[in-house]
Design a protein around this motif. Structure first.
Motif, PDB file in Angstrom:
ATOM      1  N   ASP A 199       0.824  -1.195   0.000  1.00  0.00           N
ATOM      2  CA  ASP A 199       0.000   0.000   0.000  1.00  0.00           C
ATOM      3  C   ASP A 199       0.868   1.259   0.000  1.00  0.00           C
ATOM      4  O   ASP A 199       0.797   2.073  -0.915  1.00  0.00           O
ATOM      5  N   LEU A 246       3.553   3.726  -8.707  1.00  0.00           N
ATOM      6  CA  LEU A 246       2.230   4.113  -9.152  1.00  0.00           C
ATOM      7  C   LEU A 246       2.017   5.612  -8.942  1.00  0.00           C
ATOM      8  O   LEU A 246       2.815   6.279  -8.278  1.00  0.00           O
ATOM      9  N   ASP A 247       0.928   6.132  -9.476  1.00  0.00           N
ATOM     10  CA  ASP A 247       0.699   7.570  -9.404  1.00  0.00           C
ATOM     11  C   ASP A 247      -0.353   7.972  -8.373  1.00  0.00           C
ATOM     12  O   ASP A 247      -0.945   9.042  -8.451  1.00  0.00           O
ATOM     13  N   GLY A 248      -0.555   7.135  -7.351  1.00  0.00           N
ATOM     14  CA  GLY A 248      -1.536   7.473  -6.324  1.00  0.00           C
ATOM     15  C   GLY A 248      -1.042   8.482  -5.316  1.00  0.00           C
ATOM     16  O   GLY A 248      -1.839   9.107  -4.616  1.00  0.00           O
ATOM     17  N   GLY A 249       0.286   8.638  -5.196  1.00  0.00           N
ATOM     18  CA  GLY A 249       0.858   9.607  -4.267  1.00  0.00           C
ATOM     19  C   GLY A 249       1.606  10.669  -5.043  1.00  0.00           C
ATOM     20  O   GLY A 249       1.067  11.293  -5.950  1.00  0.00           O
ATOM     21  N   GLN A 282       2.553   2.906  -4.397  1.00  0.00           N
ATOM     22  CA  GLN A 282       2.376   4.294  -4.810  1.00  0.00           C
ATOM     23  C   GLN A 282       3.573   5.107  -4.335  1.00  0.00           C
ATOM     24  O   GLN A 282       4.355   4.653  -3.493  1.00  0.00           O
ATOM     25  N   ASN A 317       0.427   8.993   0.500  1.00  0.00           N
ATOM     26  CA  ASN A 317      -0.842   8.293   0.462  1.00  0.00           C
ATOM     27  C   ASN A 317      -2.008   9.242   0.757  1.00  0.00           C
ATOM     28  O   ASN A 317      -1.934  10.103   1.626  1.00  0.00           O
ATOM     29  N   SER A 374      -6.108   6.098  -1.854  1.00  0.00           N
ATOM     30  CA  SER A 374      -5.330   5.791  -3.059  1.00  0.00           C
ATOM     31  C   SER A 374      -4.756   4.383  -3.057  1.00  0.00           C
ATOM     32  O   SER A 374      -4.367   3.870  -4.105  1.00  0.00           O
ATOM     33  N   SER A 409      -5.188   0.922  -5.308  1.00  0.00           N
ATOM     34  CA  SER A 409      -4.351   0.520  -6.445  1.00  0.00           C
ATOM     35  C   SER A 409      -3.541  -0.734  -6.148  1.00  0.00           C
ATOM     36  O   SER A 409      -3.083  -1.401  -7.081  1.00  0.00           O
ATOM     37  N   HIS A 428      -7.316  -0.744   4.570  1.00  0.00           N
ATOM     38  CA  HIS A 428      -6.802  -0.547   3.209  1.00  0.00           C
ATOM     39  C   HIS A 428      -6.409  -1.893   2.598  1.00  0.00           C
ATOM     40  O   HIS A 428      -6.750  -2.190   1.451  1.00  0.00           O
TER      41      HIS A 428
END
Length: 359
Positions: free
Chosen positions: A126, A156-159, A217, A221, A231, A234, A270
């Motif tokens: 996560d 990843l682009d979540g953060g 990510q 977060n 986020s 993902s 999560h």
């Protein structure tokens, strides 16, 4: 939406790969600011800078910086070279990069028909803070004959969108613990750029020749305290991607004994949501064999995940010593190794299990 400020660079505080921390004098006093020279040029003392101070004013966890938007009196030169992927698209700082999967890339042919990870272990977590802990478990448990393990980090682009934000990534690259960073989706600044998580994983395998990939990510977060508004969903999608490409997804649990928020004590909601609801493909979910009542609680919370996934118990003996030798500072939500040991042990256990898959 954006809180703008103008200031003058007072001094350069420190630098790491792709980023500069500077001190800027504004009407409201001195502030710490972060600049990415590849985007805005290199600020020097005396330069005028335009700042975005929104996150700083809000006191966000990763918002301890104002962000340098431009050096209006000394613009950088136009970029040179190929690259047709636009990331941070349709924002004021959209940037072009050379994607490994685009037609002008030297790796285009290798990726054009690539469709398999050849059984490569893909460790999914996560939070970005899990990355160094996973590496500690991986390197501390390498089987004989696999002393030289090639590891790629797929961000990843979540953060954070720029990989340059992560001091941990820069240091892990310097020490050789990471062979490279792949930035996917809207994230950018990695050693390799890719359009999607799928091509990012394929690039890790076929461009970087990775033996193991780790997917999280970037720093920062985002969570809202709702069932679905975080986020980290993902992580479940990453399990699906690794599986459909013929990888071996290994799910690292977000576990905490030190978080003050009830929803994150034991196994975080999560992880339970991402792996229990979002991940439709089976993964090996690593359950750290933690001692005492807390360990029993973690095992009990994980039990429903066995409907779809394989639960793999992993001993944690010796992992503390591996974590203590980490070349970067371990921190999650402001808590260090001894302040939330269970979190880091759970991540390191996932790395230990990934190492066992190499034999």
């Amino acid at each position: 939406m954006i809180r703008w400020r103008r200031g003058e660079v007072a001094r350069i505080r420190r630098e790491w790969s792709g980023a500069m921390e500077i001190e800027v004098s504004t009407e409201e006093g001195l502030v710490r600011a972060l600049a990415y020279p590849a985007l805005v040029g290199r600020p020097e003392p005396g330069d005028t800078v335009l700042l975005n101070t929104t996150a700083l004013a809000m006191g966000l966890g990763t918002g301890g910086y104002a962000m340098v938007v431009a050096l209006p009196n000394r613009l950088p030169k136009d970029p040179q070279g190929p690259g047709h992927l636009v990331k941070a698209r349709y924002t004021p700082l959209q940037a072009t990069v050379l994607g490994a999967d685009e037609q002008d890339s030297p790796f285009h042919e290798a990726l054009r028909e690539a469709d398999s990870l050849d059984g490569m272990p893909v460790v999914v977590a996560d939070l970005h803070s899990a990355l160094p802990a996973i590496l500690c478990g991986l390197y501390g448990s390498r089987p004989a004959g696999h002393e030289e393990v090639r590891v790629a980090y797929v961000m990843l682009d979540g953060g954070a969108l720029p990989a340059w934000f992560s001091m941990s990534c820069a240091r892990l690259r310097e020490t050789g613990w990471l062979d490279g960073v792949v930035t996917v989706g809207q994230a950018f600044g990695g050693d390799v750029e890719a359009v999607t998580l799928h091509t990012g994983l394929l690039a890790a395998r076929h461009v970087m020749d990775a033996d193991v990939a780790i997917v999280t990510q970037g720093p920062g977060n985002l969570g809202t305290g709702t069932r679905w508004g975080f986020s980290g969903v993902s992580a479940g999608e990453a399990v699906n991607a690794a599986s459909v490409l013929g990888g071996r997804p290994v799910a690292a649990l977000r576990v905490s004994e030190g978080d003050l928020r009830k929803r994150h004590i034991g196994v975080s909601h999560h992880s339970l949501t991402a792996y229990g609801r979002v991940a439709l493909a089976p993964a090996q979910v690593v359950v750290p064999e933690l001692p005492g009542d807390f360990g029993s609680r973690v095992a009990e919370q994980c039990a429903p995940l066995a409907v779809r996934h394989e639960l793999v118990g992993v001993p944690v003996e010796g992992l503390y010593e591996d974590l203590a030798d980490c070349p970067v500072r371990l921190s999650t939500m402001g808590r260090g190794l001894d302040e939330d040991l269970a979190y880091f042990l759970a991540s390191a256990a996932a790395g230990r299990h990934a190492a066992s898959l190499l034999s």
